[in-house]
Write an enzyme that holds these catalytic residues in place. Structure first.
Site, PDB file in Angstrom:
ATOM      1  N   HIS A 152     -10.421  -4.339  -3.181  1.00 57.23           N
ATOM      2  CA  HIS A 152     -10.974  -3.067  -2.722  1.00 57.23           C
ATOM      3  C   HIS A 152     -12.441  -3.286  -2.371  1.00 57.23           C
ATOM      4  O   HIS A 152     -13.183  -3.881  -3.163  1.00 57.23           O
ATOM      5  CB  HIS A 152     -10.834  -2.015  -3.822  1.00 57.23           C
ATOM      6  CG  HIS A 152     -11.298  -0.668  -3.376  1.00 57.23           C
ATOM      7  ND1 HIS A 152     -10.580   0.100  -2.486  1.00 57.23           N
ATOM      8  CD2 HIS A 152     -12.417   0.024  -3.661  1.00 57.23           C
ATOM      9  CE1 HIS A 152     -11.254   1.211  -2.252  1.00 57.23           C
ATOM     10  NE2 HIS A 152     -12.364   1.197  -2.950  1.00 57.23           N
ATOM     11  N   THR A 189      -2.001  -0.653 -10.333  1.00 65.63           N
ATOM     12  CA  THR A 189      -1.150   0.231 -11.135  1.00 65.63           C
ATOM     13  C   THR A 189      -0.853   1.440 -10.258  1.00 65.63           C
ATOM     14  O   THR A 189      -1.260   1.473  -9.091  1.00 65.63           O
ATOM     15  CB  THR A 189      -1.874   0.676 -12.423  1.00 65.63           C
ATOM     16  OG1 THR A 189      -3.019   1.453 -12.032  1.00 65.63           O
ATOM     17  CG2 THR A 189      -2.307  -0.509 -13.265  1.00 65.63           C
ATOM     18  N   ASN A 202      -8.301 -11.698   5.035  1.00 62.20           N
ATOM     19  CA  ASN A 202      -8.031 -12.148   3.665  1.00 62.20           C
ATOM     20  C   ASN A 202      -6.784 -13.027   3.615  1.00 62.20           C
ATOM     21  O   ASN A 202      -6.757 -14.029   2.889  1.00 62.20           O
ATOM     22  CB  ASN A 202      -7.906 -10.953   2.714  1.00 62.20           C
ATOM     23  CG  ASN A 202      -9.267 -10.425   2.301  1.00 62.20           C
ATOM     24  OD1 ASN A 202      -9.951 -11.034   1.483  1.00 62.20           O
ATOM     25  ND2 ASN A 202      -9.688  -9.315   2.897  1.00 62.20           N
ATOM     26  N   LEU A 243      -4.347   5.020  -7.832  1.00 65.43           N
ATOM     27  CA  LEU A 243      -4.913   4.447  -6.603  1.00 65.43           C
ATOM     28  C   LEU A 243      -6.293   3.831  -6.844  1.00 65.43           C
ATOM     29  O   LEU A 243      -7.215   4.526  -7.289  1.00 65.43           O
ATOM     30  CB  LEU A 243      -5.006   5.525  -5.521  1.00 65.43           C
ATOM     31  CG  LEU A 243      -5.560   5.054  -4.174  1.00 65.43           C
ATOM     32  CD1 LEU A 243      -4.623   4.063  -3.507  1.00 65.43           C
ATOM     33  CD2 LEU A 243      -5.838   6.236  -3.258  1.00 65.43           C
ATOM     34  N   ASP A 244      -6.411   2.540  -6.529  1.00 63.18           N
ATOM     35  CA  ASP A 244      -7.657   1.778  -6.723  1.00 63.18           C
ATOM     36  C   ASP A 244      -8.166   1.875  -8.162  1.00 63.18           C
ATOM     37  O   ASP A 244      -9.354   1.683  -8.423  1.00 63.18           O
ATOM     38  CB  ASP A 244      -8.762   2.246  -5.749  1.00 63.18           C
ATOM     39  CG  ASP A 244      -8.349   2.067  -4.292  1.00 63.18           C
ATOM     40  OD1 ASP A 244      -7.612   1.121  -3.999  1.00 63.18           O
ATOM     41  OD2 ASP A 244      -8.777   2.889  -3.459  1.00 63.18           O
ATOM     42  N   ARG A 280       7.024   8.517   1.388  1.00 58.58           N
ATOM     43  CA  ARG A 280       6.445   7.290   0.823  1.00 58.58           C
ATOM     44  C   ARG A 280       7.485   6.557  -0.015  1.00 58.58           C
ATOM     45  O   ARG A 280       7.551   5.332  -0.030  1.00 58.58           O
ATOM     46  CB  ARG A 280       5.232   7.627  -0.048  1.00 58.58           C
ATOM     47  CG  ARG A 280       4.049   8.130   0.738  1.00 58.58           C
ATOM     48  CD  ARG A 280       2.764   8.059  -0.081  1.00 58.58           C
ATOM     49  NE  ARG A 280       1.676   8.714   0.614  1.00 58.58           N
ATOM     50  CZ  ARG A 280       0.943   8.151   1.579  1.00 58.58           C
ATOM     51  NH1 ARG A 280       1.188   6.927   1.958  1.00 58.58           N
ATOM     52  NH2 ARG A 280      -0.025   8.825   2.165  1.00 58.58           N
ATOM     53  N   ARG A 298      -1.383   1.356   3.055  1.00 61.50           N
ATOM     54  CA  ARG A 298      -0.466   2.415   2.660  1.00 61.50           C
ATOM     55  C   ARG A 298      -0.622   2.638   1.164  1.00 61.50           C
ATOM     56  O   ARG A 298      -0.748   1.664   0.405  1.00 61.50           O
ATOM     57  CB  ARG A 298       1.003   2.040   2.927  1.00 61.50           C
ATOM     58  CG  ARG A 298       1.341   1.727   4.353  1.00 61.50           C
ATOM     59  CD  ARG A 298       1.212   2.916   5.269  1.00 61.50           C
ATOM     60  NE  ARG A 298       2.059   4.029   4.890  1.00 61.50           N
ATOM     61  CZ  ARG A 298       1.969   5.230   5.456  1.00 61.50           C
ATOM     62  NH1 ARG A 298       1.063   5.462   6.398  1.00 61.50           N
ATOM     63  NH2 ARG A 298       2.767   6.211   5.085  1.00 61.50           N
ATOM     64  N   ILE A 299      -0.598   3.890   0.774  1.00 58.84           N
ATOM     65  CA  ILE A 299      -0.599   4.203  -0.651  1.00 58.84           C
ATOM     66  C   ILE A 299       0.802   3.922  -1.178  1.00 58.84           C
ATOM     67  O   ILE A 299       1.783   4.422  -0.636  1.00 58.84           O
ATOM     68  CB  ILE A 299      -0.986   5.677  -0.884  1.00 58.84           C
ATOM     69  CG1 ILE A 299      -2.439   5.892  -0.467  1.00 58.84           C
ATOM     70  CG2 ILE A 299      -0.763   6.064  -2.339  1.00 58.84           C
ATOM     71  CD1 ILE A 299      -2.884   7.350  -0.501  1.00 58.84           C
ATOM     72  N   LEU A 300       0.882   3.084  -2.202  1.00 60.85           N
ATOM     73  CA  LEU A 300       2.177   2.707  -2.766  1.00 60.85           C
ATOM     74  C   LEU A 300       2.517   3.601  -3.951  1.00 60.85           C
ATOM     75  O   LEU A 300       1.642   3.919  -4.763  1.00 60.85           O
ATOM     76  CB  LEU A 300       2.148   1.248  -3.202  1.00 60.85           C
ATOM     77  CG  LEU A 300       2.036   0.240  -2.050  1.00 60.85           C
ATOM     78  CD1 LEU A 300       1.636  -1.134  -2.575  1.00 60.85           C
ATOM     79  CD2 LEU A 300       3.341   0.164  -1.263  1.00 60.85           C
TER      80      LEU A 300
END
Ligand code: GRF
Length: 210
Positions: free
Chosen positions: A104, A136, A9, A139-140, A60, A86-88
């Site tokens: 996604h 936001t 991407n 998540l997703d 995190r 990574r989950i932000l």
């Protein structure tokens, strides 16, 4: 742009900028993985790179604070998550809500999280796809912007499906960024809007946007 892996991407953005389909300049590519192939693509394109290795942080939140600081050194208008695995947390996300996009690989709101293509196959879905959305803290779960669909073909595996979906990703993601840069796309009152019109919960279908 933030990457963790292959960077196809990212490459689509590099190519879209070179081809003037995207009127932007990629200020920096940051990865949480020093070995990410995406970093090599950035170097080859003359884009500054940085690494914030998540293994060096014990939570995190401390990782996100370091990532925030690394990015703050570059004056960017828009942050693109491109295979950033990574989950932000809100530490990174909250200061950038409305200026932070993700792609996604599913037809959101279906299949948040991982292994989306296998889950679509297991469910017997006839279509799969990808969705660009505002990020936001959910998540997703941020408001979708644009969505591309592909048919599931007999004999598809998660890999063959992922390859076809990715070809669509490479079209819809730079397009969404271009809308943002033109000032047409924004997040307001909790909803994604294009030309001030609220975008539906599954995003604008790419077929009608192309
Ligand atoms: C893409 O499939 C994207 O939808 C997902 O991660 C993958 C990244 O691929 N979020 P690449 O690194 O851009 O090639």
């Amino acid at each position: 742009m933030l990457v963790s892996g292959e960077g196809s991407n990212l490459q689509a953005f590099i190519d879209a900028c070179a081809g003037r389909r995207l009127d932007a300049h990629i200020g920096v590519v940051i990865s949480n993985r020093p070995a990410a192939a995406g970093l090599e693509r950035a170097v080859a394109a003359g884009i500054p790179t940085a690494v914030v290795d998540h293994r060096a942080y014990d939570s995190r939140e401390t990782f996100d604070a370091a990532l925030h600081q690394a990015l703050a050194q570059y004056a960017v208008d828009l942050v693109i998550l491109a295979g950033f695995m990574r989950i932000l947390t809100r530490v990174f996300v909250e200061p950038r809500v409305g200026q932070l996009l993700n792609i996604h690989p599913s037809l959101l709101p279906r299949y948040r999280g991982l292994n989306t293509h296998q889950r679509a196959l297991d469910a017997g879905d006839t279509e799969a796809g990808a969705t660009v959305h505002f990020v936001t803290t959910e998540l997703d779960g941020g408001p979708p912007i644009i969505q591309a669909r592909v048919a599931v073909l007999p004999g598809d595996t998660a890999e063959t499906l992922a390859r076809r979906v990715q070809r669509q990703e490479h079209l819809i993601y730079p397009l969404a960024a271009q809308w943002f840069i033109e000032g047409r796309l924004r997040l307001a009152d909790g909803g994604a809007r294009l030309d001030d019109t609220l975008i539906p919960p599954t995003g604008i279908p790419y077929e009608t946007a192309a």
